[in-house]
Design an enzyme around this catalytic site. Structure first.
Site, PDB file in Angstrom:
ATOM      1  N   ASP A 248       5.723   1.853   5.224  1.00 30.99           N
ATOM      2  CA  ASP A 248       4.317   2.188   5.392  1.00 30.99           C
ATOM      3  C   ASP A 248       3.723   2.765   4.110  1.00 30.99           C
ATOM      4  O   ASP A 248       4.389   2.888   3.087  1.00 30.99           O
ATOM      5  CB  ASP A 248       4.114   3.131   6.587  1.00 30.99           C
ATOM      6  CG  ASP A 248       4.869   4.437   6.436  1.00 30.99           C
ATOM      7  OD1 ASP A 248       4.940   4.966   5.305  1.00 30.99           O
ATOM      8  OD2 ASP A 248       5.387   4.945   7.449  1.00 30.99           O
ATOM      9  N   LYS A 270      -0.672   2.180   7.234  1.00 33.19           N
ATOM     10  CA  LYS A 270      -1.724   2.629   8.141  1.00 33.19           C
ATOM     11  C   LYS A 270      -2.582   3.677   7.439  1.00 33.19           C
ATOM     12  O   LYS A 270      -2.127   4.397   6.563  1.00 33.19           O
ATOM     13  CB  LYS A 270      -1.135   3.259   9.397  1.00 33.19           C
ATOM     14  CG  LYS A 270      -0.217   2.344  10.184  1.00 33.19           C
ATOM     15  CD  LYS A 270       0.380   3.108  11.343  1.00 33.19           C
ATOM     16  CE  LYS A 270       1.361   2.240  12.116  1.00 33.19           C
ATOM     17  NZ  LYS A 270       1.975   2.981  13.224  1.00 33.19           N
TER      18      LYS A 270
END
Length: 457
Positions: A248, A270
């Site tokens: 991520d 994200k």
């Protein structure tokens, strides 16, 4: 190539060290570990040599260098602080065709001693050819971090299974696939390290009985808060064994540079309020790749079980029967506070710390009354967009308006920036900071002026 790397079998063979100081002691320790029958010749000896003599581990010959001691030797080391004596030892050994190491004088030596990583029976030797011992030592330290301490036990156990593997698997390809499974099996390695014979036997039988094309596994790894030096050794080992790494936005480039070069990489980053890849799709990526037989690493910033949704991902795998394991990481609260000079607890100011998500769901409400209590530190993850609400609620439930606060942006990295003030300024301060950032609330924040160390480096 100026030197040929070789590994000598010295067990029960006569070796000589000339010298009785600290350097000679280090060399003697290595030869004793190799099982050599050791004689040490010197004018004086440091106490450790007397200890070894009393334990029957070696023979001391006190006095000037006696070259007749070389007559029965396989190998010699000159380790005195007298260059003339060392040269005499070298020449006497050369005349007898005995390999001789001369400490700090590689040109006078017929062999040099490398830096050693000992995971017996696995041995790794690193040498700069005598040109830069410090460089060899630094390389050894890097390699040390990659090789688990229990690797030697795994290698030794593998030797016990070779005949069975050869009997059960007919082709070289089958044997290779078995050993690949064997050497990356964390449960087996841990059981061997714990001397848990029952668990070792159970895991071994499972390895022999499962199909070689079995489904893969997923390892959930915490990458820490940013600084690559804060990645755990086990985390490093896992990302360098991975076939595919799913990572991520909070995983730094420095850490991604440590991933095995030929591993596939899937970015599922994200941001608060915007999801590049929905969580359910991430779950399915992990499941799909593991079902292909791959070793999947799910690499998350911080610790995967602290506001990382790691539990949700593992539930999907558990339901599908995919093997998984977890490598914890240093969570952002710990890393960012330490690199900001803010202790999360302190005898005078905070007897507890609370980790709180600031990423509030619609209709969700925190226990503001307890959060506003004295003698604790609050750390809000993903709280930038809710900073004004956090400020309003804490004051409304009784927290002092002048309570110190800090916002740490890009914590533990070279881009770290810390903005601090008091609670009434929190909403305003949040406008000066970009994600990823952490909010720390509590009297311990006031200690930053004294304890800040990272910004001074």
């Amino acid at each position: 190539m100026d030197h040929l790397p070789i590994f000598c079998q010295l067990r029960d063979r006569d070796c000589l060290i000339v010298g009785g100081g600290d350097v000679a002691e280090r060399k003697a320790r290595l030869l004793l570990e190799a099982g050599a029958r050791l004689t040490v010749n010197a004018l004086t000896f440091i106490p450790q040599f007397t200890v070894w003599v009393n334990e029957g581990m070696l023979t001391l010959v006190e006095g000037p260098f006696d070259e007749t001691l070389l007559d029965s030797c396989w190998l010699a080391i000159a380790a005195t602080d007298d260059d003339t004596v060392n040269q005499r030892v070298s020449e006497a050994a050369e005349s007898r065709r005995i390999f001789c190491n001369v400490v700090d004088a590689p040109k006078a030596a017929s062999f040099i001693m490398p830096s050693i990583i000992d995971r017996s029976p696995l041995m790794v030797a690193v040498s700069s050819g005598g040109t830069s011992p410090v460089l060899a030592r630094l390389l050894r330290e890097k390699l040390e971090s990659l090789l688990p301490q229990h690797l030697g036990q795994v290698a030794r156990y593998a030797g016990q299974l070779r005949a069975r593997v050869k009997k059960q698997f007919a082709t070289m390809g089958e044997r290779r696939r078995f050993w690949e499974k064997f050497f990356v099996n964390d449960r087996l390695a841990q059981s061997l390290a714990n001397a848990d014979e029952k668990a070792v036997n159970a895991t071994t039988e499972h390895l022999f009985s499962e199909p070689l094309d079995h489904r893969g596994e997923v390892v959930l790894v915490g990458a820490g808060p940013g600084d690559a030096g804060l990645l755990t050794l086990k985390g490093l080992q896992q990302i360098q064994q991975a076939d595919i790494v799913v990572y991520d936005r909070l995983v730094s480039d420095d850490i991604m540079n440590l991933v095995r070069r030929d591993a596939d990489r899937v970015f599922v980053g994200k941001r608060a309020g915007y999801h590049c890849v929905p969580q359910e799709e991430i779950n399915q990526i992990l499941l799909r790749e593991a079902q292909k037989g791959k070793r999947v690493v799910r690499l998350k910033g911080g610790d995967p079980f602290i506001f990382g949704r790691g539990g949700e991902e593992l539930e999907t795998l558990c339901h599908a029967g995919i093997p998984f394991s977890v490598v914890p990481g240093i969570t952002a609260a710990s890393g960012c506070s330490a690199y900001s000079g803010i202790p999360l607890t302190h005898r005078d100011y905070a007897q507890s710390v609370r980790l709180v998500t600031g990423h509030l769901k619609t209709g969700g409400e925190l226990d503001w009354e307890n959060l506003a209590a004295e003698k604790q530190t609050l750390v809000f993850y993903m709280g930038l967009n809710q900073a004004a609400t956090i400020q309003e609620k804490l004051i409304a439930f009784g927290m002092e308006a002048n309570m110190p606060v800090a916002l740490v942006e890009n914590g533990t990295s070279v881009k770290q920036r810390v903005v601090h003030g008091v609670l009434t300024q929190l909403g305003e301060l949040a406008q000066q900071v970009e994600s990823p950032a952490l909010i720390i609330v509590g009297r311990v924040v006031a200690l930053r002026d004294k304890l800040n160390w990272f910004s001074n480096h």
